[in-house]
Design an enzyme around this catalytic site. Sequence first.
Site, PDB file in Angstrom:
ATOM      1  N   SER A   9      74.597 -10.729  66.527  1.00 12.05           N
ATOM      2  CA  SER A   9      73.547  -9.710  66.581  1.00 12.05           C
ATOM      3  C   SER A   9      72.972  -9.422  65.205  1.00 12.05           C
ATOM      4  CB  SER A   9      74.175  -8.429  67.152  1.00 12.05           C
ATOM      5  OG  SER A   9      73.365  -7.321  66.881  1.00 12.05           O
ATOM      6  N   GLU A  63      72.585  -6.669  64.167  1.00 11.73           N
ATOM      7  CA  GLU A  63      73.338  -5.504  63.681  1.00 11.73           C
ATOM      8  C   GLU A  63      74.303  -5.873  62.561  1.00 11.73           C
ATOM      9  OE1 GLU A  63      73.821  -2.034  64.633  1.00 11.73           O
ATOM     10  OE2 GLU A  63      71.788  -2.212  65.358  1.00 11.73           O
ATOM     11  N   TYR A  83      79.494  -1.142  66.293  1.00  7.40           N
ATOM     12  CA  TYR A  83      79.127  -2.380  66.986  1.00  7.40           C
ATOM     13  C   TYR A  83      78.834  -3.492  65.968  1.00  7.40           C
ATOM     14  CZ  TYR A  83      76.280  -5.677  69.664  1.00  7.40           C
ATOM     15  OH  TYR A  83      75.766  -6.816  70.225  1.00  7.40           O
TER      16      TYR A  83
END
Length: 327
Positions: free
Chosen positions: A126, A128, A150
């Site tokens: 991701s 992220e 996360y």
Amino acid sequence: MLTGITGQDGSYLAEQLLSRNYEVHGLVRRTSSTQRVRLDTLFHDRDVYEKRLFLHYADLDDTTTIRRILLKTEPDELYHLAGQSHVGASFEIPETTCQFTGMGTLKLLEIVRDLAKQPRFLHISSSEIFGRPDAAPQNEHTAMRPVTPYGVAKTFATNMVRLYRDSFGLFACNAICYNHESERRGESFVTRKITKAAAAISLGLQDKLTLGALDGKRDWGYAPDYTDAMWRMLQQPTADDYVLATGAEHSIRDFLDAAFKTVDLDWRDYVEQDPRYMRPSEVTHLMGDASKAKKILDWTATTTLPALAERMVHSDREQQTSSQSHF
Ligand code: GDP
């Protein structure tokens, strides 16, 4: 073999693989509800379900069961899409997030490492992992600086995939995906929350939409494009990591504009904000450079804003109209 086959990406990938004549297996969590809405069409296709599409019960931390299933089915390709994927929720349930998103990936890699016939392995990573990067756009070499539980869990998993590729010779890839949305997106993500509300307000079924912070910007693409790239990654002669993104950054206000314009409304008349939806920390300037994917996989994102929001609003309007007509 897919983990997370009942999710947004899993359902698109399963359809794409079936259309490429694969036999598809999915790992699913055992729950008392057998509702798997995103796979409904495939379940009702007599030529597909239990002929070319098979589901197996296994939780991500049940390594014994997963090993048994992999030994029995001997997949050629293993797509690991499962995990707790909601960034906002990861602040409330950090341990679960790390257990499934982080350790779940390591457990799978350990099982694959021991298999005599090792499948090609794809992990859905991701944007992220980049958190608050120094530069935009980001590519496969950008430093990982996660700022959410996360993101931290995905950083662990992404590095483990690299380590197992480099140290143990696994054919293991990271698809570093920027946000990708669709009419099948979970209803608690901001895009789907907005498109559902725009549809409901236009049909007179809802008055207000309550959101958190509106200043955030994201690189939003269309999910089926991203699952297609995942398949392309496993067809390459060597395993590698790829950023998958549109390369364009839009604010939540831009998404609101596009969604509400589809139904000729102004979102400012309906949106209110509630601190309940605000997060302790936010990523910034996540915008991906997918030029490696373009060059090597011949891949580009096809659907971007505003078409993405329009498509989702139309689908939500259809769904809401048809569920109304059932009463
Ligand atoms: P994420 O990029 O995986 O976190 O995707 P989300 O769709 O969950 O959130 C995207 C952005 O929308 C973040 O900056 C959120 O803080 C912001 N946001 C604002 N209001 C909401 C809301 O009501 N729900 C969610 N999920 N996000 C919101």
